[in-house]
Design an enzyme around this catalytic site. Structure first.
Site, PDB file in Angstrom:
ATOM      1  CE1 TYR A  12       1.944  -5.048 -10.996  1.00  0.00           C
ATOM      2  CE2 TYR A  12       2.359  -6.340 -12.980  1.00  0.00           C
ATOM      3  CZ  TYR A  12       1.688  -5.315 -12.327  1.00  0.00           C
ATOM      4  OH  TYR A  12       0.768  -4.555 -13.007  1.00  0.00           O
ATOM      5  CD  GLN A  33      -8.847   3.259  -7.378  1.00  0.00           C
ATOM      6  OE1 GLN A  33      -8.738   3.374  -8.592  1.00  0.00           O
ATOM      7  NE2 GLN A  33      -8.961   4.292  -6.574  1.00  0.00           N
ATOM      8  CG  ASP A  45      -0.091  -0.309  -0.640  1.00  0.00           C
ATOM      9  OD1 ASP A  45      -0.916  -0.510   0.273  1.00  0.00           O
ATOM     10  OD2 ASP A  45      -0.015   0.796  -1.229  1.00  0.00           O
ATOM     11  CG  HIS A  54      -7.507  -2.145  -9.099  1.00  0.00           C
ATOM     12  ND1 HIS A  54      -7.166  -0.828  -9.292  1.00  0.00           N
ATOM     13  CD2 HIS A  54      -8.731  -2.284  -9.664  1.00  0.00           C
ATOM     14  CE1 HIS A  54      -8.142  -0.204  -9.948  1.00  0.00           C
ATOM     15  NE2 HIS A  54      -9.104  -1.057 -10.167  1.00  0.00           N
ATOM     16  N   GLY A 113      -6.705  10.028  -2.260  1.00  0.00           N
ATOM     17  CA  GLY A 113      -5.501   9.770  -3.060  1.00  0.00           C
ATOM     18  C   GLY A 113      -5.735   9.001  -4.340  1.00  0.00           C
ATOM     19  CB  SER A 145      -5.834  10.357 -10.743  1.00  0.00           C
ATOM     20  OG  SER A 145      -5.919   9.044 -11.250  1.00  0.00           O
TER      21      SER A 145
HETATM   22  P1  OAD Z   1      -3.016   7.691  -9.640  1.00  0.00           P
HETATM   23  O1  OAD Z   1      -1.530   7.661  -9.703  1.00  0.00           O
HETATM   24  O2  OAD Z   1      -3.770   7.748 -10.918  1.00  0.00           O
HETATM   25  O3  OAD Z   1      -3.506   8.942  -8.766  1.00  0.00           O
HETATM   26  C1  OAD Z   1      -2.955   9.218  -7.514  1.00  0.00           C
HETATM   27  C2  OAD Z   1      -3.587  10.493  -6.997  1.00  0.00           C
HETATM   28  O4  OAD Z   1      -3.108  10.712  -5.685  1.00  0.00           O
HETATM   29  C3  OAD Z   1      -3.238  11.758  -7.814  1.00  0.00           C
HETATM   30  O5  OAD Z   1      -4.420  12.469  -8.145  1.00  0.00           O
HETATM   31  C4  OAD Z   1      -2.350  12.579  -6.869  1.00  0.00           C
HETATM   32  O6  OAD Z   1      -2.595  13.977  -6.973  1.00  0.00           O
HETATM   33  C5  OAD Z   1      -2.808  12.079  -5.511  1.00  0.00           C
HETATM   34  N1  OAD Z   1      -1.765  12.161  -4.472  1.00  0.00           N
HETATM   35  C6  OAD Z   1      -0.425  12.044  -4.577  1.00  0.00           C
HETATM   36  N2  OAD Z   1       0.175  12.144  -3.378  1.00  0.00           N
HETATM   37  C7  OAD Z   1      -0.824  12.342  -2.464  1.00  0.00           C
HETATM   38  C8  OAD Z   1      -0.857  12.524  -1.049  1.00  0.00           C
HETATM   39  N3  OAD Z   1       0.246  12.530  -0.307  1.00  0.00           N
HETATM   40  N4  OAD Z   1      -2.078  12.683  -0.471  1.00  0.00           N
HETATM   41  C9  OAD Z   1      -3.220  12.687  -1.202  1.00  0.00           C
HETATM   42  N5  OAD Z   1      -3.237  12.527  -2.543  1.00  0.00           N
HETATM   43  C10 OAD Z   1      -2.061  12.355  -3.156  1.00  0.00           C
HETATM   44  O7  OAD Z   1      -3.471   6.436  -8.739  1.00  0.00           O
HETATM   45  P2  OAD Z   1      -4.893   5.718  -8.651  1.00  0.00           P
HETATM   46  O8  OAD Z   1      -5.995   6.693  -8.790  1.00  0.00           O
HETATM   47  O9  OAD Z   1      -4.863   4.860  -7.447  1.00  0.00           O
HETATM   48  O10 OAD Z   1      -4.466  -0.035 -11.405  1.00  0.00           O
HETATM   49  O11 OAD Z   1      -4.847   4.809  -9.933  1.00  0.00           O
HETATM   50  C11 OAD Z   1      -5.914   3.911 -10.182  1.00  0.00           C
HETATM   51  C12 OAD Z   1      -5.400   2.664 -10.831  1.00  0.00           C
HETATM   52  O12 OAD Z   1      -4.643   3.001 -11.976  1.00  0.00           O
HETATM   53  C13 OAD Z   1      -4.440   1.864  -9.981  1.00  0.00           C
HETATM   54  O13 OAD Z   1      -5.079   1.021  -9.050  1.00  0.00           O
HETATM   55  C14 OAD Z   1      -3.671   1.082 -10.987  1.00  0.00           C
HETATM   56  C15 OAD Z   1      -3.494   2.113 -12.070  1.00  0.00           C
HETATM   57  O14 OAD Z   1      -3.428   1.643 -13.370  1.00  0.00           O
HETATM   58  C16 OAD Z   1      -3.880  -1.232 -11.577  1.00  0.00           C
HETATM   59  O15 OAD Z   1      -2.682  -1.382 -11.547  1.00  0.00           O
HETATM   60  C17 OAD Z   1      -4.825  -2.352 -11.787  1.00  0.00           C
END
Ligand code: OAD
Length: 230
Positions: A55, A91, A94, A109, A175, A177
């Site tokens: 971090y 989530q 930042d 988160h 944005g 997954s």
């Molecule tokens: P992920 O990395 O799992 O998913 C990010 C999603 O954003 C993916 O489906 C990409 O296709 C999409 N993506 C990428 N670039 C993009 C763009 N320019 N515009 C739109 N979509 C885009 O991230 P999260 O779903 O946020 O938790 O992950 C959830 C949690 O998992 C996080 O908060 C974190 C992690 O473990 C903790 O750290 C507590």
């Protein structure tokens, strides 16, 4: 006038155009680090130095990054929308929503600019590096942890979020997954209570099935127009 409450859930993808890495995309954070090492309670207990280093490395990148058009469009929408509530839940740890001008952001988160003392539970603002041998400024215990929700911990604001989900008319995920629960399940709750559901993501999400509308592409390109026309 018909009231329409809006619920917006954002994930790492919204910050991708601001230069921050997502977690699960190619070359994402979880491709280079083991999630159980740097984002779990067990990992932190086993090797707090590794977790703080992780971090400490992310913090300056996050603090120096700038919001993109998707963050700005949400902040602008919150200011001008007057037909109901606009609740913003992220989530992301930042602070790009705040930098864009959004006021009440629910960081379910946690936040990169905070750590928490595991002894006295006080939250401490942290703009520079933290280490496991730094004493808590309140109780002097050597138990500072990034104020980030690790796997094995309950996300923050869940009671408030549950109420917002039950009363929203439009649910928008941006944005994310759709892999990590409980956030991945929010769309189900909103839909169950009657909301129309939208996904703005680069690709189909894991929880795809629950979205009435999916707009695939970069959120900085797709979201502003949509919010403009709500
Ligand atoms: P992920 O990395 O799992 O998913 C990010 C999603 O954003 C993916 O489906 C990409 O296709 C999409 N993506 C990428 N670039 C993009 C763009 N320019 N515009 C739109 N979509 C885009 O991230 P999260 O779903 O946020 O938790 O992950 C959830 C949690 O998992 C996080 O908060 C974190 C992690 O473990 C903790 O750290 C507590």
């Amino acid at each position: 006038m018909i009231m329409k409450n809006i619920f917006i859930l954002t994930g790492a993808g919204i910050s991708a155009q601001s230069g921050l890495k997502t977690f699960r995309d190619t070359n994402g954070l979880w491709e280079n680090f083991k999630v159980e090492d740097v984002a779990s309670i067990e990992g932190f207990e086993k090797n707090p130095k590794l977790v703080h280093d992780f971090y400490n490395h992310l913090r300056p990148q996050m603090l120096s990054s700038m919001p993109n058009k998707a963050h700005l469009a949400i902040a602008d929408f919150q200011k001008r929308y007057s037909d109901g509530e606009v609740n913003l839940i992220t989530q992301n740890v930042d602070l790009l929503h705040e930098k864009a001008g959004s006021r009440e952001v629910f960081h379910m988160h946690g936040r990169i600019d905070e750590c928490v003392c595991q002894h006295c539970q006080k939250v401490i603002k942290t703009l520079s590096d933290v280490s496991f041998d730094m004493p808590c400024p309140y109780c002097r215990a050597l138990k500072l942890k990034p104020n980030i929700v690790f796997f094995g911990q309950m996300p923050m604001f869940m009671d408030e979020i549950e109420k917002m989900l039950r009363t929203c008319h439009i649910f928008i995920a941006v944005g994310t997954s759709g892999v990590v629960y409980p956030a991945a399940g929010f769309v189900m709750t909103a839909k169950y209570y009657g909301a129309e559901t939208y996904l703005f993501n680069l690709e189909k999400a894991e929880n795809n099935f629950y979205f009435d509308h999916q707009v695939l592409g970069k959120a900085s390109e797709t979201l502003p127009d949509f919010l403009e026309n709500i």
